[in-house]
Design an enzyme around this catalytic site. Sequence first.
Site, PDB file in Angstrom:
ATOM      1  N   ASP A 206       1.078  -1.223  -0.078  1.00  0.00           N
ATOM      2  CA  ASP A 206      -0.182  -0.332  -0.132  1.00  0.00           C
ATOM      3  C   ASP A 206       0.968   0.989   0.019  1.00  0.00           C
ATOM      4  O   ASP A 206       1.920   1.255   0.586  1.00  0.00           O
ATOM      5  CB  ASP A 206      -0.977   0.286   1.429  1.00  0.00           C
ATOM      6  CG  ASP A 206      -2.184  -0.656   1.206  1.00  0.00           C
ATOM      7  OD1 ASP A 206      -2.029  -1.244   0.062  1.00  0.00           O
ATOM      8  OD2 ASP A 206      -3.047  -0.745   2.118  1.00  0.00           O
ATOM      9  N   LEU A 207       0.178   2.520  -1.030  1.00  0.00           N
ATOM     10  CA  LEU A 207       1.216   3.426  -0.862  1.00  0.00           C
ATOM     11  C   LEU A 207       0.300   4.218   0.718  1.00  0.00           C
ATOM     12  O   LEU A 207      -0.547   4.123   0.221  1.00  0.00           O
ATOM     13  CB  LEU A 207       0.829   4.296  -2.057  1.00  0.00           C
ATOM     14  CG  LEU A 207       1.715   3.779  -3.438  1.00  0.00           C
ATOM     15  CD1 LEU A 207       0.877   5.151  -4.152  1.00  0.00           C
ATOM     16  CD2 LEU A 207       2.694   3.574  -2.832  1.00  0.00           C
ATOM     17  N   ASP A 248      -4.734   2.646  -3.911  1.00  0.00           N
ATOM     18  CA  ASP A 248      -2.973   2.382  -3.943  1.00  0.00           C
ATOM     19  C   ASP A 248      -2.120   1.028  -3.329  1.00  0.00           C
ATOM     20  O   ASP A 248      -1.479   1.040  -2.842  1.00  0.00           O
ATOM     21  CB  ASP A 248      -3.265   3.687  -2.345  1.00  0.00           C
ATOM     22  CG  ASP A 248      -3.703   3.290  -1.162  1.00  0.00           C
ATOM     23  OD1 ASP A 248      -4.545   2.054  -1.374  1.00  0.00           O
ATOM     24  OD2 ASP A 248      -3.662   3.629  -0.323  1.00  0.00           O
TER      25      ASP A 248
END
Length: 634
Positions: A206-207, A248
Site C-alpha cells: 500500500d502507498l 494505492d
Amino acid sequence: MLLIQNKILGMIANGEPLDQTARQLCLNLEKLLPGVACSILTVDRAGLIHPLAAPGLPATYSLALDGLMIGPEVGSCGTAAYRRAPVVIEDIERDPRFARFYPMLERPDLRACWSFPVIDAMGQVVAVLAIYAPEHRSPTQPERDLAQGCVELCGTALRRQERIIDRERRATIDALTGLPNRQAFNAALANIACEEPGSWALFVLDLDNLKVVNDTFGHLAGDDLIRAAARRLSQAMAPDVAFRLGGDEFAVIVQSESALADLDSAAASIFRLLDSPAVCDGHSVVPRATIGGAVLSHDQATAVAVNEAADFALYHAKETGRGGFVRYWPGIGTRITLRRDAIRDVAEALAEERIEAFYQPIVRLDTGKIIGLEALCRMRAADGSMIDARHFQDATSDAHVAAEMTRQMVDAVARDMVYWSDLGLSLQHVGVNVSTADFYTGSLAVKLKEAFERTGAPLDRLVLEVTEDVYLGRRDQVVAREIAALRAAGVKVALDDFGTGYASLTHLLHVPVDIIKIDQAFVARLRPGDPSQIIVDGLIDIVRRLGMEVIAEGIETSAQARQLWTMGCKFGQGFAYSRAIDREAIVTLLRNHAEEHDVTGLHPSRHCDVMSGPPRTGLPIRPVEETPQRAVSF
C-alpha cells in the site's frame, strides 16, 4: 526457411486470422524438421500463458496450459518466458521442470523440448515458440537459426494483430500504470502451481501517502505518484510480475530464486527504489509504502491462503508502524482475528448505544480535593456487565469505530457536566481521550464545539488528553492544526502517558500543551535507588518551570503520593483514590467529599494501599513558580 517466410508474410499481408497464421507457421516448421511437434503460446501482461497454435499436440495438453503462470521452473515454455531466454530440456520425462506436464502430453515419442521467447520492442515477452523433438538432445545450430527465424515471423504476426490483442488485453490492464490489474491478478493466483512449498511468495503493498498527496496537491499529482510507484516497483522486482489492484494497492508474485531466498532484502530493494523524489504535477514527492509478505508453505498451501496471509501481514505492518515490511507468521492471523472481532463487537455496541462514560477523580495531593475527572470508556455487554476499555482497545484501530466512540463519549461527558452542574456540584475540568482517527475524520474542534453547544456545557472546562504517539508521532501538521484550534477555543490539552512513546524533553519546547501526565510505569517504580525517581523529579521541575502542570497517573500507595508531593507534583489519580465509576456514583462521591473536612481515600479500591491521610503538613512543599506562559488553573 525462405518458403516459410514467404507463406507467413503473405498471410500476414492478407490479414489472415492470427491463429490460422500461427498454425500454418507450426505446420511448415514441422515439415522442415520431420518428427517434431511445434506450438506457439502467447504470454499476457500478467505473465499468463495462452495456447495459440499446436497442431501436432493433444488438445487436452494445450488446454491444460491455458492460464498457466510463467516462472523459473515452469516447464520449458514458462521458464523461457520468465527468463526471457531460450530454454532447452533434453529429457522432458525426467527433468523436474516438466514433471507436472509430461503426464498430460500423452506423446511418449516426444522426448525433448526447446523453447524460444518472442520479445517485443518494449522488451516484453509476448509469446513462446516451442519445438518438441523425438530424441534426447539439444538443437543443432541450423535448427536454432531456423527457430529464431520463426520467432521473428511470429513477432511480425503478433505486431500485425496488435490492435486485436490490445482489445483483448485491455480488460486485464490498468489504464493508469500499464500494469496487470486485479482481474489479471486473480487469474494468475487461480492458475499458479501450489504443489511445492517455497516455490513462490506474494508481496502486497500500500502507498502510505497517496491520500495526503491527493488532498494537498490534487488528483493529478496523486496519479503521477501512482505511476512513479508502479514503475519503480516493476523495476525492483523484475522479472517477477507486479500488479496494480486498485487505488494505492499493488501486489507482486515473487518467483525469482534470489528474492525467495531473502524476502527482507527483496522488500528493501523496493523501499530503496521508492525512496527518491518523484515529480508529481510539478511537486516533488517521495513515494512511501508499507509491504506485507507471505510464502507458499505447508500451512498456507493454496493461493487463497497465501493471499490472505500476505493481507494479514500488511494489516499488521500498517497497525504497528507504516513504512516497513512484515512477513507473515502464524500469530498474526490470531491477533488480527481478535482485532476484527473487537471491531465488530464495539461497532454493535455503538449502534445500540452501549458505550458509557466512567470517571476517575483527579485530586490535589496536599488536600485530597477532587479538582477534575478523567472520562474513561466502558462497554456494556449484552448481559449487562461492564467491559473495561483495555479489553476492546484493538477496536480503535478502525478509524470509523474510533471516531464514533469518541463522538459518543464527548456527548456523554457534555451531558454529564450539565447534570452535575444542575445538582450544584462543581468540577473544574473533565478530561476526554482522543485517538489519531479523531483528527483525520473531519474537524475535531468543530465536533467538540457542536457537542458542547447542544448541551450548554462550558467548553473551557474540557481537557483533551492526547497520547504521545498521536501528537508527536505524526509527520504532517493535521494534529498540530487541530490542537491549536481547540486551544484557541479554550480547551486545555494534556499530553497523556508521557514517557512511553516518542518522549523527548525537546518536544516540550515546541508542542502546545497545558498538562503533562506522567505515565504510571514511572510512578510504580518510585522507590529509593530506582532511576525513575531521578527522571520524575527532573521532569516535574522542568515542566513546572515551563508553565505547565503535572498530573501523576496510577498512584496506588500513600508512599507514592507523599513522594510525588515532595517532588513538587500537586495532582494525581489512581486506585489509591478511586477506580473509574459511573456518573451517579460520582454524584455520591462529590457530595460525600464536600461534606468531609478530613478526606482520606476518596473511593478506595479493595486491592490497594489506601492513603491514611493526605500529606498536608510537615512536608517540604515546593512553591509553584509563576511563569508568563498560559496558566492552568485547577
